[in-house]
Design an enzyme around this catalytic site. Structure first.
Site, PDB file in Angstrom:
ATOM      1  N   LYS A  76       0.836  -1.205   0.000  1.00  0.00           N
ATOM      2  CA  LYS A  76       0.000   0.000   0.000  1.00  0.00           C
ATOM      3  C   LYS A  76       0.868   1.251   0.000  1.00  0.00           C
ATOM      4  O   LYS A  76       0.680   2.161  -0.782  1.00  0.00           O
ATOM      5  CB  LYS A  76      -0.935  -0.044   1.219  1.00  0.00           C
ATOM      6  CG  LYS A  76      -1.848   1.153   1.315  1.00  0.00           C
ATOM      7  CD  LYS A  76      -2.836   1.007   2.469  1.00  0.00           C
ATOM      8  CE  LYS A  76      -3.541   2.330   2.721  1.00  0.00           C
ATOM      9  NZ  LYS A  76      -4.499   2.277   3.811  1.00  0.00           N
ATOM     10  N   GLU A 107      10.529  -4.698   4.555  1.00  0.00           N
ATOM     11  CA  GLU A 107      10.608  -6.108   4.163  1.00  0.00           C
ATOM     12  C   GLU A 107      10.315  -6.276   2.677  1.00  0.00           C
ATOM     13  O   GLU A 107      11.021  -6.988   1.951  1.00  0.00           O
ATOM     14  CB  GLU A 107       9.584  -6.942   4.948  1.00  0.00           C
ATOM     15  CG  GLU A 107       9.868  -7.070   6.434  1.00  0.00           C
ATOM     16  CD  GLU A 107       9.251  -5.952   7.266  1.00  0.00           C
ATOM     17  OE1 GLU A 107       8.951  -4.862   6.713  1.00  0.00           O
ATOM     18  OE2 GLU A 107       9.082  -6.161   8.477  1.00  0.00           O
ATOM     19  N   GLY A 121      -5.017  -1.724   4.826  1.00  0.00           N
ATOM     20  CA  GLY A 121      -4.204  -2.860   4.362  1.00  0.00           C
ATOM     21  C   GLY A 121      -4.873  -4.196   4.642  1.00  0.00           C
ATOM     22  O   GLY A 121      -4.962  -5.056   3.759  1.00  0.00           O
ATOM     23  N   ARG A 122      -5.368  -4.395   5.856  1.00  0.00           N
ATOM     24  CA  ARG A 122      -5.949  -5.691   6.211  1.00  0.00           C
ATOM     25  C   ARG A 122      -7.346  -5.881   5.643  1.00  0.00           C
ATOM     26  O   ARG A 122      -7.968  -6.917   5.877  1.00  0.00           O
ATOM     27  CB  ARG A 122      -5.926  -5.862   7.733  1.00  0.00           C
ATOM     28  CG  ARG A 122      -6.586  -4.739   8.516  1.00  0.00           C
ATOM     29  CD  ARG A 122      -6.258  -4.815  10.003  1.00  0.00           C
ATOM     30  NE  ARG A 122      -6.714  -3.652  10.747  1.00  0.00           N
ATOM     31  CZ  ARG A 122      -6.050  -2.520  10.862  1.00  0.00           C
ATOM     32  NH1 ARG A 122      -4.877  -2.377  10.257  1.00  0.00           N
ATOM     33  NH2 ARG A 122      -6.520  -1.523  11.573  1.00  0.00           N
ATOM     34  N   GLU A 138      -5.040  -6.594  14.636  1.00  0.00           N
ATOM     35  CA  GLU A 138      -4.507  -5.280  14.266  1.00  0.00           C
ATOM     36  C   GLU A 138      -5.631  -4.229  14.302  1.00  0.00           C
ATOM     37  O   GLU A 138      -5.376  -3.050  14.522  1.00  0.00           O
ATOM     38  CB  GLU A 138      -3.850  -5.323  12.872  1.00  0.00           C
ATOM     39  CG  GLU A 138      -2.870  -4.179  12.660  1.00  0.00           C
ATOM     40  CD  GLU A 138      -2.072  -4.276  11.366  1.00  0.00           C
ATOM     41  OE1 GLU A 138      -2.673  -4.185  10.286  1.00  0.00           O
ATOM     42  OE2 GLU A 138      -0.834  -4.428  11.434  1.00  0.00           O
ATOM     43  N   HIS A 171      -5.781 -33.298  17.695  1.00  0.00           N
ATOM     44  CA  HIS A 171      -4.696 -34.169  18.155  1.00  0.00           C
ATOM     45  C   HIS A 171      -3.562 -33.368  18.772  1.00  0.00           C
ATOM     46  O   HIS A 171      -2.455 -33.886  18.926  1.00  0.00           O
ATOM     47  CB  HIS A 171      -4.198 -35.014  16.977  1.00  0.00           C
ATOM     48  CG  HIS A 171      -5.260 -35.929  16.472  1.00  0.00           C
ATOM     49  ND1 HIS A 171      -5.456 -37.198  16.974  1.00  0.00           N
ATOM     50  CD2 HIS A 171      -6.250 -35.728  15.565  1.00  0.00           C
ATOM     51  CE1 HIS A 171      -6.494 -37.752  16.367  1.00  0.00           C
ATOM     52  NE2 HIS A 171      -7.000 -36.879  15.511  1.00  0.00           N
ATOM     53  N   LYS A 195       9.290  -0.910  14.258  1.00  0.00           N
ATOM     54  CA  LYS A 195       9.902  -0.604  12.953  1.00  0.00           C
ATOM     55  C   LYS A 195      11.003   0.431  13.115  1.00  0.00           C
ATOM     56  O   LYS A 195      12.093   0.308  12.553  1.00  0.00           O
ATOM     57  CB  LYS A 195       8.857  -0.003  11.996  1.00  0.00           C
ATOM     58  CG  LYS A 195       7.812  -0.951  11.499  1.00  0.00           C
ATOM     59  CD  LYS A 195       6.962  -0.221  10.448  1.00  0.00           C
ATOM     60  CE  LYS A 195       5.662  -0.931  10.207  1.00  0.00           C
ATOM     61  NZ  LYS A 195       4.739  -0.181   9.364  1.00  0.00           N
TER      62      LYS A 195
HETATM   63  O1  LIG Z   1       1.062  -2.745   2.180  1.00  0.00           O
HETATM   64  P1  LIG Z   1       2.183  -2.134   2.971  1.00  0.00           P
HETATM   65  O2  LIG Z   1       2.138  -0.640   2.956  1.00  0.00           O
HETATM   66  O3  LIG Z   1       3.509  -2.676   2.508  1.00  0.00           O
HETATM   67  O4  LIG Z   1       1.983  -2.557   4.464  1.00  0.00           O
HETATM   68  C1  LIG Z   1       2.067  -3.881   4.877  1.00  0.00           C
HETATM   69  C2  LIG Z   1       1.624  -4.037   6.327  1.00  0.00           C
HETATM   70  O5  LIG Z   1       2.570  -3.439   7.175  1.00  0.00           O
HETATM   71  C3  LIG Z   1       2.227  -2.503   8.163  1.00  0.00           C
HETATM   72  O6  LIG Z   1       3.220  -2.490   9.124  1.00  0.00           O
HETATM   73  C4  LIG Z   1       0.880  -2.672   8.802  1.00  0.00           C
HETATM   74  O7  LIG Z   1       0.955  -3.128  10.115  1.00  0.00           O
HETATM   75  C5  LIG Z   1      -0.061  -3.552   8.045  1.00  0.00           C
HETATM   76  O8  LIG Z   1      -1.366  -3.097   8.272  1.00  0.00           O
HETATM   77  C6  LIG Z   1       0.220  -3.567   6.572  1.00  0.00           C
HETATM   78  O9  LIG Z   1      -0.706  -4.412   5.944  1.00  0.00           O
END
Ligand SMILES: O=P(O)(O)OC[C@H]1O[C@H](O)[C@H](O)[C@@H](O)[C@@H]1O
Length: 560
Positions: free
Chosen positions: A211, A217, A282-283, A368, A399, A522
């Site tokens: 986003k 990462e 994002g979620r 989240e 199990h 972060k």
């Molecule tokens: O889609 P991006 O901007 O790369 O974000 C990826 C993810 O990282 C963030 O740290 C948020 O905690 C998430 O809500 C998000 O989905």
């Protein structure tokens, strides 16, 4: 009363009535509740679209449900819901609208953000995605060396990974089996390495999904993927012309983002970018272009069916009366257990191998969204908020950890998910499907009704073992049954949980759409990185972290 004129949740008379109700009725055993009301199973079932939701094995009576609905009314759930659908900026801390529902709304509707109808651009992107997906599926999109693209690698994390990955797994029988799909998220190089090691770069296309397009990462993995591609195409030598540089990147990289500037900065032509908008969290984003890899896998038509399933549940949530409103009911049951019975967690247990990633997906959605302790107005909450959500496919769990569900000391409400039919491909394994579902039903039964000491004794069990072999029961479950795991059913299920999370956040008076809690880690990781790589001094480091960094430095490189 707080600054906004809203009475504090735990001071509302409706809240206090629920606390009184809990004290008076305690936990009347489900055995009793079913004996007293032969129609309980029927009355405590809602049917929405293809979902049959039986909540009769929950520790509630008509009175409990009435009081819970009354709390929802007092807390203004309907008002906030309507504000969300209307595009109001209900994400207060980020001053954003929350409109994932627009992503699955028919184009003829009008949904406005800041006065602009967004439906046109939503559907324009869907059409572009469809064209792209079909070009890959029909082998019209070729790689730099003219090879057919056979491998799609989605690079993204969090909401840019979990949704498409979960849905890809869930809908595998609908996917093109001649294409390979991989989802890389972890900054641990092992993730990318294992995903790429058996792939030919000439046949591989990367979808970089982010986003913000600033997520460390994802950018690290995307850069490594680009180097792998160029090295692979150039026979290991990136300076050789056949490596193709920019031209090769254009054929093998597309981006999904809200941030065109950063996409261009990374070196992806914005012609190869699929857009979405800041009013999609994002979620909550996998119905947006974030679902591109999924659309390539299942095709635009199935993707459309999935969106229709989401929309069906949206409409139900928006219009159904509280008595029969499924997301509202599930949300309220969670409030009952978390706020009035101290339940700390909630298990989601799918009896479907294809839903192996479903709970992992829900973890981000729920935790989240509702793992917060500050109210929308900035005060502290004085009540429990989001539960720990956990679970894995049911029979495997049986199990492993079900022992604790049956006889442990904790209250863990659980959702049991299952399907009447396996997918067509599994036709020969029909009996195994019946066995799987017998397990689901049996677990709900055992958790609810248990086995009394008398029943154990009557089986001739030695007296010393009786307490160990007794099952207290009265452990709440909700069973969600559908005919089959189709794209539409998946959409209905996900939207059900999205709106359940919404209902709970609305009652707890927290902002379910921000995620400030992920920021600190972060920032600290960025500060620490040079200490790890170059041994740089980080000012004011606590003694424990400093010692760990020192130890890391002294071990680093020894086994390489
Ligand atoms: O889609 P991006 O901007 O790369 O974000 C990826 C993810 O990282 C963030 O740290 C948020 O905690 C998430 O809500 C998000 O989905």
């Amino acid at each position: 009363m707080n600054a906004e004129g809203r009475t504090r949740l735990d001071q509302m008379p409706e809240w206090q009535e629920l606390a009184k109700h809990r004290d008076e009725f305690g936990l009347t055993h489900l055995r009793r509740l079913f004996e007293d009301d032969p129609e309980r199973a029927e009355r405590y079932t809602v049917r929405v679209g293809d979902l049959h939701i039986d909540y009769s094995k929950n520790l509630v009576t008509d009175e409990t449900l009435r009081l819970l609905r009354q709390l929802a009314e007092a807390a203004g759930v309907a008002r906030l819901r309507d504000a969300m659908f209307a595009g109001e900026k209900i994400n207060v801390t980020e001053d954003r609208a929350v409109l994932h529902t627009a992503l699955r709304t028919p184009e003829s509707a009008t949904v406005r953000v800041d006065g602009e109808n967004v439906m046109r651009k939503v559907h324009q992107v869907l059409i572009r995605m469809g064209t792209f997906a079909n070009r890959i599926r029909e082998a019209h999109w070729r790689g730099h060396t003219g090879e057919r693209i056979k491998n799609i690698v989605n690079i993204g994390i969090g909401g840019s990974d979990l949704g498409p990955k979960m849905a890809y797994e869930a809908l595998r029988p609908y996917t093109r089996r001649d294409l390979t799909f991989r989802f890389v998220s972890n900054v641990d190089g092992a993730d990318l390495h294992e995903a790429l090691r058996d792939l030919d770069p000439a046949e591989t296309l990367f979808i970089v999904a982010s986003k913000t397009f600033t997520t460390t990462e994802t950018i690290a993995n995307a850069e490594a993927a680009r180097a792998w591609l160029l090295a692979g195409l150039g026979g290991g030598d990136t300076s050789r012309p056949e490596a193709g540089g920019e031209a090769a990147v254009a054929k093998h990289f597309v981006a999904v983002s809200t941030n065109a500037e950063k996409v261009a900065e990374f070196g992806i032509n914005t012609d190869n970018m699929f857009e979405f908008w800041d009013w999609v969290g994002g979620r909550y984003s996998y119905d947006s272009a974030i679902g591109l890899a999924l659309m390539v896998a299942i095709g635009p038509e199935c993707f459309g069916d999935m969106l229709a399933g989401f929309h069906l549940m949206d409409e139900h949530f928006r219009t159904a009366p509280f008595e029969s409103n499924a997301p509202l009911l599930l949300g309220l049951l969670g409030i009952w257990y978390g706020n009035f019975h101290d339940a700390q967690s909630h298990a989601v247990l799918p009896y479907s191998h294809y839903l192996s990633q479903f709970t992992a997906y829900l973890q981000q959605l729920d935790m989240e969204s509702n793992g917060k302790s500050t109210t929308r107005e900035g005060g502290p909450v004085n009540w429990q908020t989001g539960p720990v959500v956990w679970g894995t496919p049911g029979t495997n769990g049986q199990h492993a950890y079900y022992q604790l569900l049956h006889q442990g000391t904790k209250m863990i409400p659980a959702d049991l998910l299952g399907f009447a039919d396996p997918v067509a491909e599994l036709g020969d394994l029909r009996d195994q499907h019946d066995l799987l579902m017998a397990n689901l039903f049996a677990q709900g039964q055992a958790l609810a009704f248990g086995k009394t000491a008398e029943e154990v004794r009557a089986e001739g069990v030695p007296e010393a073992q009786v307490p160990h072999r007794t099952f207290p029961g009265n452990r709440p479950t909700t069973t969600i049954l559908a005919s089959a795991l189709t794209p539409s059913v998946l959409g209905q299920l996900v939207a059900l949980y999205e709106h359940k999370v919404f209902v709970q956040g609305a009652i707890w008076n927290i902002d379910s759409f921000d995620q400030w809690g992920v920021e600190l880690g972060k920032v600290l990781a960025k500060r620490l990185e040079p200490a790890l790589t170059e041994g740089a001094q980080v000012p004011d480091l606590d003694a424990s972290t400093q010692a760990l960094v020192d130890r890391y430095r002294s071990l680093r490189g020894r086994t390489a």
